[in-house]
Design an enzyme around this catalytic site. Structure first.
Site, PDB file in Angstrom:
ATOM      1  N   ASP A   1       0.829  -1.210   0.000  1.00 32.29           N
ATOM      2  CA  ASP A   1       0.000   0.000   0.000  1.00 32.29           C
ATOM      3  C   ASP A   1       0.863   1.259   0.000  1.00 32.29           C
ATOM      4  O   ASP A   1       1.984   1.260   0.516  1.00 32.29           O
ATOM      5  CB  ASP A   1      -0.928  -0.023   1.233  1.00 32.29           C
ATOM      6  CG  ASP A   1      -2.068   0.968   1.103  1.00 32.29           C
ATOM      7  OD1 ASP A   1      -2.417   1.354  -0.033  1.00 32.29           O
ATOM      8  OD2 ASP A   1      -2.604   1.378   2.149  1.00 32.29           O
TER       9      ASP A   1
ATOM     10  N   ASN B   1     -11.153  -2.675  -5.005  1.00 27.97           N
ATOM     11  CA  ASN B   1     -10.451  -1.640  -5.783  1.00 27.97           C
ATOM     12  C   ASN B   1     -11.180  -1.262  -7.081  1.00 27.97           C
ATOM     13  O   ASN B   1     -10.840  -0.261  -7.715  1.00 27.97           O
ATOM     14  CB  ASN B   1      -9.005  -2.065  -6.084  1.00 27.97           C
ATOM     15  CG  ASN B   1      -8.084  -1.974  -4.875  1.00 27.97           C
ATOM     16  OD1 ASN B   1      -7.128  -2.741  -4.741  1.00 27.97           O
ATOM     17  ND2 ASN B   1      -8.348  -1.035  -3.969  1.00 27.97           N
TER      18      ASN B   1
ATOM     19  N   ARG C   1       0.062   7.713  -2.694  1.00 24.98           N
ATOM     20  CA  ARG C   1       0.657   8.780  -1.868  1.00 24.98           C
ATOM     21  C   ARG C   1       2.105   9.027  -2.244  1.00 24.98           C
ATOM     22  O   ARG C   1       2.583  10.156  -2.230  1.00 24.98           O
ATOM     23  CB  ARG C   1       0.522   8.426  -0.376  1.00 24.98           C
ATOM     24  CG  ARG C   1      -0.861   8.759   0.180  1.00 24.98           C
ATOM     25  CD  ARG C   1      -1.118   8.059   1.487  1.00 24.98           C
ATOM     26  NE  ARG C   1      -1.375   6.642   1.288  1.00 24.98           N
ATOM     27  CZ  ARG C   1      -1.315   5.729   2.238  1.00 24.98           C
ATOM     28  NH1 ARG C   1      -0.972   6.096   3.452  1.00 24.98           N
ATOM     29  NH2 ARG C   1      -1.592   4.475   1.975  1.00 24.98           N
ATOM     30  N   TRP C   2       2.807   7.962  -2.600  1.00 23.44           N
ATOM     31  CA  TRP C   2       4.206   8.101  -3.035  1.00 23.44           C
ATOM     32  C   TRP C   2       4.260   9.044  -4.240  1.00 23.44           C
ATOM     33  O   TRP C   2       5.108   9.935  -4.299  1.00 23.44           O
ATOM     34  CB  TRP C   2       4.760   6.718  -3.398  1.00 23.44           C
ATOM     35  CG  TRP C   2       6.212   6.705  -3.775  1.00 23.44           C
ATOM     36  CD1 TRP C   2       7.264   6.457  -2.938  1.00 23.44           C
ATOM     37  CD2 TRP C   2       6.774   6.941  -5.074  1.00 23.44           C
ATOM     38  NE1 TRP C   2       8.451   6.528  -3.643  1.00 23.44           N
ATOM     39  CE2 TRP C   2       8.176   6.826  -4.957  1.00 23.44           C
ATOM     40  CE3 TRP C   2       6.233   7.238  -6.324  1.00 23.44           C
ATOM     41  CZ2 TRP C   2       9.052   6.995  -6.032  1.00 23.44           C
ATOM     42  CZ3 TRP C   2       7.095   7.418  -7.400  1.00 23.44           C
ATOM     43  CH2 TRP C   2       8.490   7.291  -7.249  1.00 23.44           C
TER      44      TRP C   2
HETATM   45  C1  IPE Z   1      -5.381  -2.636   0.005  1.00 26.34           C
HETATM   46  O1  IPE Z   1      -5.104  -1.292  -0.128  1.00 26.34           O
HETATM   47  C2  IPE Z   1      -5.389  -3.307  -1.342  1.00 26.34           C
HETATM   48  C3  IPE Z   1      -4.102  -3.405  -2.027  1.00 26.34           C
HETATM   49  C4  IPE Z   1      -2.947  -3.008  -1.569  1.00 26.34           C
HETATM   50  C5  IPE Z   1      -4.159  -4.029  -3.316  1.00 26.34           C
HETATM   51  P1  IPE Z   1      -6.248  -0.193  -0.262  1.00 26.34           P
HETATM   52  O2  IPE Z   1      -5.559   1.096  -0.473  1.00 26.34           O
HETATM   53  O3  IPE Z   1      -7.242  -0.599  -1.297  1.00 26.34           O
HETATM   54  O4  IPE Z   1      -6.951  -0.284   1.163  1.00 26.34           O
HETATM   55  P2  IPE Z   1      -7.832   0.779   1.954  1.00 26.34           P
HETATM   56  O5  IPE Z   1      -8.884   1.294   1.004  1.00 26.34           O
HETATM   57  O6  IPE Z   1      -6.920   1.877   2.391  1.00 26.34           O
HETATM   58  O7  IPE Z   1      -8.374   0.019   3.116  1.00 26.34           O
HETATM   59  C1  IPE Z   2      -1.767   0.243  -3.285  1.00 22.82           C
HETATM   60  O1  IPE Z   2      -1.513   1.608  -3.330  1.00 22.82           O
HETATM   61  C2  IPE Z   2      -1.954  -0.349  -4.651  1.00 22.82           C
HETATM   62  C3  IPE Z   2      -3.338  -0.710  -4.972  1.00 22.82           C
HETATM   63  C4  IPE Z   2      -4.345  -0.685  -4.161  1.00 22.82           C
HETATM   64  C5  IPE Z   2      -3.599  -1.137  -6.336  1.00 22.82           C
HETATM   65  P1  IPE Z   2      -2.686   2.652  -3.284  1.00 22.82           P
HETATM   66  O2  IPE Z   2      -3.120   2.953  -4.696  1.00 22.82           O
HETATM   67  O3  IPE Z   2      -3.780   2.211  -2.395  1.00 22.82           O
HETATM   68  O4  IPE Z   2      -1.945   3.907  -2.696  1.00 22.82           O
HETATM   69  P2  IPE Z   2      -2.503   4.918  -1.620  1.00 22.82           P
HETATM   70  O5  IPE Z   2      -2.944   4.099  -0.439  1.00 22.82           O
HETATM   71  O6  IPE Z   2      -3.628   5.651  -2.248  1.00 22.82           O
HETATM   72  O7  IPE Z   2      -1.332   5.794  -1.309  1.00 22.82           O
HETATM   73 MG    MG Z   3      -4.120   2.453  -0.428  1.00 28.34          MG
END
Ligand code: IPE
Ligand code: IPE
Ligand code: MG
Length: 249
Positions: A18, A66, A22-23
């Site tokens: 995760d 997602n 944000r990165w």
């Molecule tokens: C969990 O991250 C799913 C993956 C890393 C693929 P999310 O970014 O979807 O989780 P929430 O929404 O913060 O709980």
């Molecule tokens: C995790 O990174 C990857 C997936 C869920 C596909 P995020 O896309 O959730 O990144 P943040 O949490 O918004 O930073």
């Molecule tokens: Mg995330």
């Protein structure tokens, strides 16, 4: 390879990758760039895990939830699967990585399904480390599909044990994760491996996934080694000490 002592090195590490968005945001770049760099971090991490004797790595790449993201991000992630497979499959195959995909493949496009099939087929003979990619995966989906398969196969209610149901779960090819890592600072499971993490050691780090490196992995492994895994029992040493402390009458 010989199995290492799981008190020292986990056999199976599960990772919620995760923090990609944000990165990228921190660098004023589109979220997609974070996802792309996230793939690089994944390939790096699989090698680092194999080098340390870890036998199974399972990563959360796309959750059942997602799909709620903007269409543009979802299609970007689907496209990234195709790019990632064509860019890295040869390298992973050469490094002895066996790839398995876990999740509901029904909803993904034919192209993505074909890329997954190729990744699994080309690495099927590898046994250095197994990389399971959870894609369109949800822990609740997994429990449900396992129950459905058991019912379809005619398993009677009294025959359905924990061990039997585990055989129908998406990760039946792997032992339960010893160590669960989540990057990105959120302290939640987000519907990852609900059934399988019953006794996993949990490690949460602020590190955003594209920045995850060997030092971060080693820090997670160090916290894991310091944990006292009891699985509901008591430590043998503690029992001995307690007995020794009893007054002799
Ligand atoms: C969990 O991250 C799913 C993956 C890393 C693929 P999310 O970014 O979807 O989780 P929430 O929404 O913060 O709980
Ligand atoms: C995790 O990174 C990857 C997936 C869920 C596909 P995020 O896309 O959730 O990144 P943040 O949490 O918004 O930073
Ligand atoms: Mg995330």
């Amino acid at each position: 390879m010989t199995a290492l002592d799981t008190a020292v090195i986990p056999r199976h590490v599960a990772i919620v990758m995760d923090g990609n968005g944000r990165w990228a945001n921190k660098r004023f770049m589109p979220r997609f760039v974070g996802h792309k760099r996230g793939v690089d971090a994944l390939v790096r991490t699989v090698k680092a895990c194999a080098d340390r004797g870890i036998e199974y790595v399972t990563v959360f790449a796309f959750s059942s939830e997602n799909w709620k993201r903007p269409e543009e991000e979802v299609s970007g992630l689907m496209g990234l699967v195709l790019v990632a497979v064509s860019k890295y499959l040869g390298k992973l195959a050469n490094e002895g990585v066996r790839i398995r995909i876990v999740g509901d493949r029904e909803a993904v496009s034919d192209k993505v399904r074909e890329a997954w099939r190729e990744a699994e087929q080309r690495t099927a003979h590898n046994d250095r480390i197994t990389l399971s990619v959870a894609f369109n995966y949800g822990g609740r989906w997994d429990v449900l599909q396992a129950c459905r398969r058991a019912i379809v196969e005619g398993v009677a209610a009294e025959q359905l044990t924990e061990a039997r149901l585990s055989q129908y779960m998406a990760l039946s090819h792997a032992p339960d994760p010893d160590l669960f890592i989540r990057t990105g600072g959120e302290v939640r499971i987000s519907n990852f491996l609900l059934w399988q993490v019953a006794y996993s050691e949990l490690h949460f780090t602020e590190c955003l996934w594209p920045d995850f490196d060997e030092a971060e992995l080693d820090a997670a492994l160090a916290t894991y080694r310091a944990r006292d895994r009891r699985f509901g029992g008591v430590k043998p040493a503690a029992t001995t000490m307690a007995v020794a402390a009893l007054p002799v009458s």
